[in-house]
Design a protein around this motif. Structure first.
Motif, PDB file in Angstrom:
ATOM      1  N   UNK A 127       1.126  -1.242  -0.155  1.00  0.00           N
ATOM      2  CA  UNK A 127       0.454  -0.214   0.372  1.00  0.00           C
ATOM      3  C   UNK A 127       0.605   1.459  -0.356  1.00  0.00           C
ATOM      4  N   UNK A 128       2.085   1.651   0.452  1.00  0.00           N
ATOM      5  CA  UNK A 128       3.044   2.175   0.282  1.00  0.00           C
ATOM      6  C   UNK A 128       4.357   1.574   0.496  1.00  0.00           C
ATOM      7  N   UNK A 129       4.893   3.280  -0.698  1.00  0.00           N
ATOM      8  CA  UNK A 129       6.239   2.193  -0.362  1.00  0.00           C
ATOM      9  C   UNK A 129       7.751   2.934   0.713  1.00  0.00           C
ATOM     10  N   UNK A 130       8.579   1.988   1.112  1.00  0.00           N
ATOM     11  CA  UNK A 130       9.420   2.414   2.403  1.00  0.00           C
ATOM     12  C   UNK A 130      11.023   2.299   2.198  1.00  0.00           C
ATOM     13  N   UNK A 131      11.407   3.266   2.920  1.00  0.00           N
ATOM     14  CA  UNK A 131      12.425   4.191   1.914  1.00  0.00           C
ATOM     15  C   UNK A 131      13.998   3.048   3.071  1.00  0.00           C
ATOM     16  N   UNK A 148      11.727   7.446   5.933  1.00  0.00           N
ATOM     17  CA  UNK A 148      11.529   9.212   5.127  1.00  0.00           C
ATOM     18  C   UNK A 148      10.363   9.393   4.769  1.00  0.00           C
ATOM     19  N   UNK A 149       9.997   7.740   4.126  1.00  0.00           N
ATOM     20  CA  UNK A 149       8.833   8.002   2.853  1.00  0.00           C
ATOM     21  C   UNK A 149       7.332   7.943   3.608  1.00  0.00           C
ATOM     22  N   UNK A 227      18.789  -8.130  12.154  1.00  0.00           N
ATOM     23  CA  UNK A 227      19.359  -8.251  10.540  1.00  0.00           C
ATOM     24  C   UNK A 227      17.900  -6.680  10.278  1.00  0.00           C
ATOM     25  N   UNK A 228      16.685  -7.065  10.409  1.00  0.00           N
ATOM     26  CA  UNK A 228      16.149  -6.217   9.760  1.00  0.00           C
ATOM     27  C   UNK A 228      14.998  -4.830  10.732  1.00  0.00           C
ATOM     28  N   UNK A 229      15.408  -3.859  10.814  1.00  0.00           N
ATOM     29  CA  UNK A 229      14.697  -2.799  12.163  1.00  0.00           C
ATOM     30  C   UNK A 229      13.494  -2.256  11.036  1.00  0.00           C
ATOM     31  N   UNK A 230      12.206  -2.557  11.814  1.00  0.00           N
ATOM     32  CA  UNK A 230      11.228  -2.223  11.289  1.00  0.00           C
ATOM     33  C   UNK A 230      10.392  -0.467  11.675  1.00  0.00           C
ATOM     34  N   UNK A 231      10.383   0.308  11.007  1.00  0.00           N
ATOM     35  CA  UNK A 231       9.650   1.712  11.722  1.00  0.00           C
ATOM     36  C   UNK A 231       8.725   2.412  11.343  1.00  0.00           C
ATOM     37  N   UNK A 232       8.569   2.736  11.553  1.00  0.00           N
ATOM     38  CA  UNK A 232       7.829   4.484  10.744  1.00  0.00           C
ATOM     39  C   UNK A 232       8.778   5.511  10.091  1.00  0.00           C
ATOM     40  N   UNK A 289      23.591   3.867  -1.283  1.00  0.00           N
ATOM     41  CA  UNK A 289      21.816   3.043  -1.824  1.00  0.00           C
ATOM     42  C   UNK A 289      21.248   2.758  -1.241  1.00  0.00           C
ATOM     43  N   UNK A 290      19.565   4.028  -1.077  1.00  0.00           N
ATOM     44  CA  UNK A 290      19.056   3.951  -0.503  1.00  0.00           C
ATOM     45  C   UNK A 290      18.169   3.140  -1.564  1.00  0.00           C
ATOM     46  N   UNK A 291      16.592   2.359  -0.894  1.00  0.00           N
ATOM     47  CA  UNK A 291      15.525   1.905  -2.451  1.00  0.00           C
ATOM     48  C   UNK A 291      14.290   2.070  -1.264  1.00  0.00           C
ATOM     49  N   UNK A 292      13.195   2.215  -2.730  1.00  0.00           N
ATOM     50  CA  UNK A 292      12.212   3.067  -1.990  1.00  0.00           C
ATOM     51  C   UNK A 292      11.387   1.240  -2.484  1.00  0.00           C
ATOM     52  N   UNK A 293      11.239   0.646  -1.375  1.00  0.00           N
ATOM     53  CA  UNK A 293      10.969  -0.704  -1.019  1.00  0.00           C
ATOM     54  C   UNK A 293       9.008  -1.029  -1.831  1.00  0.00           C
ATOM     55  N   UNK A 294       8.672  -1.225  -2.223  1.00  0.00           N
ATOM     56  CA  UNK A 294       6.990  -1.729  -2.137  1.00  0.00           C
ATOM     57  C   UNK A 294       6.541  -1.124  -3.237  1.00  0.00           C
ATOM     58  N   UNK A 295       7.625  -0.204  -4.437  1.00  0.00           N
ATOM     59  CA  UNK A 295       7.183   0.344  -6.180  1.00  0.00           C
ATOM     60  C   UNK A 295       6.875  -1.351  -6.966  1.00  0.00           C
TER      61      UNK A 295
END
Length: 359
Positions: A127-131, A148-149, A227-232, A289-295
Motif C-alpha cells: 500500500x505504501x513504499x518504504x525507504x 522517511x517516506x 537483521x531488519x529493523x522496522x519502524x515508521x 543506495x537507499x531503495x524505495x521498496x514496494x514500488x
C-alpha cells in the motif's frame, strides 16, 4: 530482460556533483558488473564529453536527451507537475515502460518518490513504499526501514514493511531467515502504540512470511542481533540522523584527542593501519543506495553528496535487486502476509462458536 543483461536508467543530472559523479560511477560499475548497460538521461552537451573520456564506456551507454532537470529545492508536487521532461522523470519512465530494469538517481528524494509512485505504481500487495538502506553493526550489516517516506503508518503498513525488509535482506545480504525487529520504546509486550502491537501480533502468527523477533529498542540497532529493523518514517529518519551525527561526533573526538600532544600524534602514526581498516568499515559510500521498496519497479536513491565510488555502490544495489528477482519474491511474501491478516481478522462462524462453548 535477462538477469545477466541488465539495463539501468541513470538520472544524469541529479545530485550535488552531477553529472561527473554519475558518469564516473557508471564507469566503475560497468567493470564490476559485466553485461550491464546504461541509459543516461540528461544534457548531451555536458554528458558526452565526460563519457568520451572513459575508454569503453560509450559501448555500453546510451545518452538520452532530457531538456530539464529536477532541482534540489523543487517540491515533490512541483516536480510531478512541471518536470515531466526532466532527466529524473524520463529515467523513471524508462523503467515504467519496460525499457530499463531499474533506475538510480542522486537527485531530490521527495521528487524521486513522488515521480516513481506516479509512474511505477505499487507492487501487488503493498500500500505504501518504504525507504530502506543498510547500517553497519557489530556483526555486519542491518537493514532499516522506513527512513522517511511515511511519517505516519498503520499496523498493516508496518507489517508490509517487515516483509519488504525481510526479502531485501534475503536478496542483498544472502540471509535465509532474517530476524525482524520492530523498533519500540521497550521490548516488553505491552509497550508501544496499538498499531505497533497489532503489526507484531500478525507477524508472529503461524504462516507469517517473516521471522519476527518482536520489539527492540534503539540501542539494539547497532548490535547486529537483528537483521531488519522496522519502524515508521518519522522515527526511522530521526534514528538514522542521530546515528550519523553520533558517528561524526565520535570521529571528531578521536581526531581532537590525537592532536593533544606529540606523543598522541606518534601514537596515531603507530595505529594508522588500524584506523585505515576502521575508515573502510564505516565508509558511508559502502552503504550508499537507499531503495524505495514496494514500488512496481526497482528505484534506488543515491546520497546526493556521494562521489563516484558511492554512486557505483548504489548501482550495485540496483543490479542485485534485479538479478536476484526481488520483486517476485516480495509479491510472494506480501501474499502470505495478507493471508495471515485475513485469517486473523475473519469473524468467528456460528459453528466455531458452538464448538468452543462450555457449560
Amino acid at each position: 530482460m535477462s538477469a545477466d543483461k541488465i539495463v539501468l536508467a541513470l538520472d544524469g543530472m541529479g545530485g550535488d556533483h552531477a553529472p561527473e559523479v554519475v558518469v564516473n560511477g557508471a564507469d566503475i560499475a560497468r567493470e564490476r558488473y559485466p553485461g550491464t548497460s546504461f541509459l543516461l538521461f540528461g544534457d548531451p552537451a555536458r554528458l558526452k564529453p565526460l563519457v568520451d573520456k572513459r575508454k569503453g564506456l560509450a559501448k555500453v551507454l546510451e545518452i538520452v536527451p532530457a531538456e530539464d532537470a529536477v532541482l534540489a529545492e523543487d517540491k515533490p508536487s512541483f516536480a510531478l507537475r512541471r518536470r515531466r521532461k526532466s532527466s529524473m522523470w524520463l529515467a523513471v519512465d524508462a523503467v515504467a515502460q519496460g525499457r530499463a530494469d531499474t533506475v538510480v538517481s542522486a537527485g531530490n528524494t521527495g521528487a524521486l518518490l513522488a515521480i516513481s509512485m506516479f509512474a511505477m505504481r505499487m507492487v501487488e500487495g503493498a500500500h505504501r513504499p518504504a525507504l530502506a538502506s543498510f547500517l553497519p553493526t557489530a556483526r555486519g550489516e542491518t537493514v532499516m526501514l522506513d527512513l522517511g517516506a511515511n511519517l505516519e503508518c498503520d499496523a498493516e503498513n508496518l507489517a508490509e514493511f517487515a516483509v519488504m525488509g525481510s526479502v531485501f535482506a534475503q536478496v542483498l545480504l544472502g540471509l535465509d531467515k532474517p530476524k525482524v525487529g520492530l523498533l519500540n520504546v521497550g521490548s516488553e509486550e505491552l509497550k508501544g502504540h496499538e498499531e505497533l502491537r497489532q503489526a507484531a501480533a500478525w507477524l508472529r502468527r503461524n504462516g507469517s512470511p517473516v521471522d519476527c523477533h518482536g520489539f527492540i529498542e534503539g540501542n539494539d540497532i547497532g548490535t547486529g542481533n537483528i537483521d531488519v529493523v522496522v519502524t515508521d518514517g518519522f522515527t526511522g529518519n530521526v534514528a538514522l540522523k542521530a546515528i550519523e551525527g553520533t558517528a561524526k561526533l565520535y570521529t571528531q573526538f578521536v581526531r581532537d584527542a590525537f592532536r593533544t600532544s606529540t606523543f598522541a600524534k606518534i601514537g596515531y602514526l603507530f595505529a594508522s593501519g588500524a584506523w585505515v581498516k576502521l575508515r573502510k568499515r564505516v565508509d558511508p559510500r559502502r552503504y550508499n543506495g537507499g531503495v524505495f521498496l514496494g514500488l512496481d519497479g526497482v528505484c534506488v536513491k543515491s546520497h546526493g553528496g556521494t562521489d563516484a565510488l558511492g554512486f557505483a555502490y548504489a548501482i550495485g544495489v540496483a543490479v542485485d535487486l534485479v538479478r536476484y528477482e526481488y520483486k517476485n519474491k516480495l509479491v510472494e511474501g506480501l501474499g502470505k502476509l495478507h493471508q495471515v491478516i485475513s485469517t486473523a481478522e475473519a469473524p468467528t462462524t456460528p459453528a466455531l462458536q458452538a464448538s468452543g462453548g462450555g457449560e
